[in-house]
Design a protein around this motif. Structure first.
Motif, PDB file in Angstrom:
ATOM      1  N   GLY A  70       1.634   4.998  -7.227  1.00  0.00           N
ATOM      2  CA  GLY A  70       0.653   5.815  -6.530  1.00  0.00           C
ATOM      3  C   GLY A  70      -0.490   4.959  -6.028  1.00  0.00           C
ATOM      4  N   SER A  71      -1.505   5.612  -5.524  1.00  0.00           N
ATOM      5  CA  SER A  71      -2.613   4.889  -4.902  1.00  0.00           C
ATOM      6  C   SER A  71      -3.857   5.756  -4.906  1.00  0.00           C
ATOM      7  CB  SER A  71      -2.241   4.531  -3.457  1.00  0.00           C
ATOM      8  OG  SER A  71      -3.370   4.086  -2.734  1.00  0.00           O
ATOM      9  N   GLY A 131      -3.957   8.253  -2.329  1.00  0.00           N
ATOM     10  CA  GLY A 131      -3.318   9.548  -2.505  1.00  0.00           C
ATOM     11  C   GLY A 131      -4.202  10.533  -3.226  1.00  0.00           C
ATOM     12  N   GLY A 191       6.846   0.797  -0.284  1.00  0.00           N
ATOM     13  CA  GLY A 191       5.800   1.483   0.469  1.00  0.00           C
ATOM     14  C   GLY A 191       5.405   0.714   1.708  1.00  0.00           C
ATOM     15  N   TYR A 196      -1.735   6.499   6.169  1.00  0.00           N
ATOM     16  CA  TYR A 196      -1.302   6.051   4.844  1.00  0.00           C
ATOM     17  C   TYR A 196      -1.721   7.064   3.783  1.00  0.00           C
ATOM     18  CZ  TYR A 196      -1.055   3.267   0.572  1.00  0.00           C
ATOM     19  OH  TYR A 196      -0.780   2.818  -0.697  1.00  0.00           O
ATOM     20  N   CYS A 197      -2.975   7.504   3.832  1.00  0.00           N
ATOM     21  CA  CYS A 197      -3.457   8.485   2.853  1.00  0.00           C
ATOM     22  C   CYS A 197      -2.666   9.785   2.956  1.00  0.00           C
ATOM     23  CB  CYS A 197      -4.946   8.756   3.045  1.00  0.00           C
ATOM     24  SG  CYS A 197      -6.020   7.399   2.509  1.00  0.00           S
ATOM     25  N   ILE A 245       2.874  12.460  -1.557  1.00  0.00           N
ATOM     26  CA  ILE A 245       3.585  12.010  -2.758  1.00  0.00           C
ATOM     27  C   ILE A 245       2.956  12.614  -4.008  1.00  0.00           C
ATOM     28  CG2 ILE A 245       3.991   9.967  -4.200  1.00  0.00           C
ATOM     29  CD1 ILE A 245       4.517   8.450  -1.578  1.00  0.00           C
ATOM     30  N   GLU A 246       1.641  12.742  -4.027  1.00  0.00           N
ATOM     31  CA  GLU A 246       0.981  13.393  -5.166  1.00  0.00           C
ATOM     32  C   GLU A 246       1.504  14.816  -5.338  1.00  0.00           C
ATOM     33  OE1 GLU A 246      -1.447  12.203  -7.361  1.00  0.00           O
ATOM     34  OE2 GLU A 246      -1.195  10.217  -6.476  1.00  0.00           O
ATOM     35  N   SER A 300       0.429  10.148   3.737  1.00  0.00           N
ATOM     36  CA  SER A 300       1.719   9.962   3.069  1.00  0.00           C
ATOM     37  C   SER A 300       1.558   9.944   1.556  1.00  0.00           C
ATOM     38  CB  SER A 300       2.384   8.667   3.553  1.00  0.00           C
ATOM     39  OG  SER A 300       1.711   7.516   3.073  1.00  0.00           O
ATOM     40  N   LYS A 301       0.494   9.320   1.084  1.00  0.00           N
ATOM     41  CA  LYS A 301       0.289   9.229  -0.362  1.00  0.00           C
ATOM     42  C   LYS A 301      -0.199  10.553  -0.952  1.00  0.00           C
ATOM     43  CE  LYS A 301       1.500   5.027  -1.491  1.00  0.00           C
ATOM     44  NZ  LYS A 301       2.542   4.787  -2.508  1.00  0.00           N
ATOM     45  N   GLU A 321      -1.455   5.127 -10.637  1.00  0.00           N
ATOM     46  CA  GLU A 321      -2.455   5.162  -9.572  1.00  0.00           C
ATOM     47  C   GLU A 321      -3.159   3.800  -9.483  1.00  0.00           C
ATOM     48  OE1 GLU A 321      -2.062   7.623  -7.872  1.00  0.00           O
ATOM     49  OE2 GLU A 321      -1.957   9.514  -8.970  1.00  0.00           O
ATOM     50  N   ASN A 348       7.311   5.977   2.955  1.00  0.00           N
ATOM     51  CA  ASN A 348       6.524   6.422   1.805  1.00  0.00           C
ATOM     52  C   ASN A 348       6.936   7.788   1.280  1.00  0.00           C
ATOM     53  OD1 ASN A 348       5.195   4.057   2.311  1.00  0.00           O
ATOM     54  ND2 ASN A 348       3.224   4.976   2.799  1.00  0.00           N
TER      55      ASN A 348
END
Length: 318
Positions: free
Chosen positions: A142-143, A146, A93, A156-157, A163-164, A159-160, A185, A115
């Motif tokens: 994950g993060s 996201g 990432g 960044y958010c 991904i979700e 991209s995350k 997460e 990402n």
């Protein structure tokens, strides 16, 4: 008995490195780990740690793999001598911190390429064989970025968040093939990630307006406090990956820390988003709660964040 073949991206440091070690050195000796790195010149710390952890011979192998390069992904897949990957861990990432107006198109594209597009390329390379074998697990780092928008982490958010949606879509589709997708997460984690996202940031901030620079300073102070109080070690997070890997019926989401759950619940409780935005602004920038019923909701959400036994103020993601 055949060992479980695990391929992990982003193993030069942090979660990827620790997960590779944890699996390769597992007392059961049931894993063969392919730890991949974009640049093999950075593999020294991994092998030093492998020696210290007593990883048995043949339990760990490094491969060059750049998720942005489809040829690199294909070459790494061809070097898996077992001819299969049982568990694919998408961990590589890239972050991007700061006001959105100071980011170059190149920086934005790089984050999205690593990402999101990089993960799609990994799935395109390894998912067809899992489908043919009717077996496989996909674990994704994950993060909280996201699950909720974080100030000064907009790209960044984005991209995350993508991904979700990607993982949730696959989680609905893949069970008939015997394949399970799980997101781990993460909140703040003590890795080199934070240092990397701030490289060159001071110079870029000069082009932002004074009020934005002041808000960014407030955000940095808030983040430093949260990191001191709530950041996890990568070793702790890897145990959550192990729980997902070993679960007979894996869930879509596993939370590395329960501290982020109050904010997740707040976003779901008020679909308008007003309560979450107010609570986040109060936590990060010290805003006073608004008047009226909506303000009461926001105040309640921010109050939840203040209880140390259940949560911590939100911070930048892993």
């Amino acid at each position: 008995m055949d060992r479980t073949v695990v391929l992990i991206t982003g193993c030069s440091s942090g979660i990827g490195l620790q997960l590779a070690l944890r699996l390769a050195a597992d007392p059961s000796r049931s894993f063969k780990v392919y730890a991949t790195l974009r640049d093999l010149s950075t593999q020294g710390p991994l092998w030093e740690a492998a020696g210290a952890h007593g990883c048995p011979p043949g339990s760990l192998k490094t491969l060059q793999l750049d998720v942005q390069d489809a040829d690199s992904v294909a070459a790494a897949r061809a070097r898996v001598t077992e001819g299969r990957v049982d568990v694919l861990v998408c961990n590589a990432g890239r972050g991007l911190l700061g006001p959105i107006e100071v980011h170059s198109a190149e920086a934005v594209g790089s984050v999205l390429d690593v990402n999101l597009v990089g993960m799609v390329q990994m799935l395109q390379a390894f998912l067809p064989d899992m489908k043919r074998r009717r077996s496989g697990r996909i674990l994704v780092t994950g993060s909280m970025g996201g699950l909720m928008g974080l100030p000064f982490n907009a790209v960044y958010c984005a991209s995350k968040f993508a991904i979700e949606g990607l993982c949730e879509s696959l989680a609905v589709l893949l069970p008939p093939f015997g394949i399970h997708v799980s997101l781990i997460e993460c909140g703040p984690v003590r890795t080199a990630f934070q240092g990397k996202v701030q490289d060159g940031l001071d110079a870029a901030l000069g082009s932002a307006d004074a009020q934005t620079r002041d808000l960014f300073s407030q955000y940095q102070r808030h983040f430093e406090q949260v990191f001191r109080e709530a950041a996890q070690d990568p070793e702790e997070v890897t145990e959550v990956f192990l729980a997902a890997l070993r679960a007979p019926k894996p869930a879509l989401r596993y939370f590395a820390s329960e501290r982020i759950l109050p904010l997740v619940r707040l976003r779901l409780a008020d679909p308008s988003g007003c309560s979450y935005v107010a609570a986040m602004r109060r936590a990060v920038f010290g805003d006073k709660p608004a008047e009226g019923p909506e303000g009461a909701q926001a105040e309640a959400g921010a109050g939840e964040l203040g209880r140390p036994e259940s949560s911590a103020p939100p911070a930048a993601p892993k």
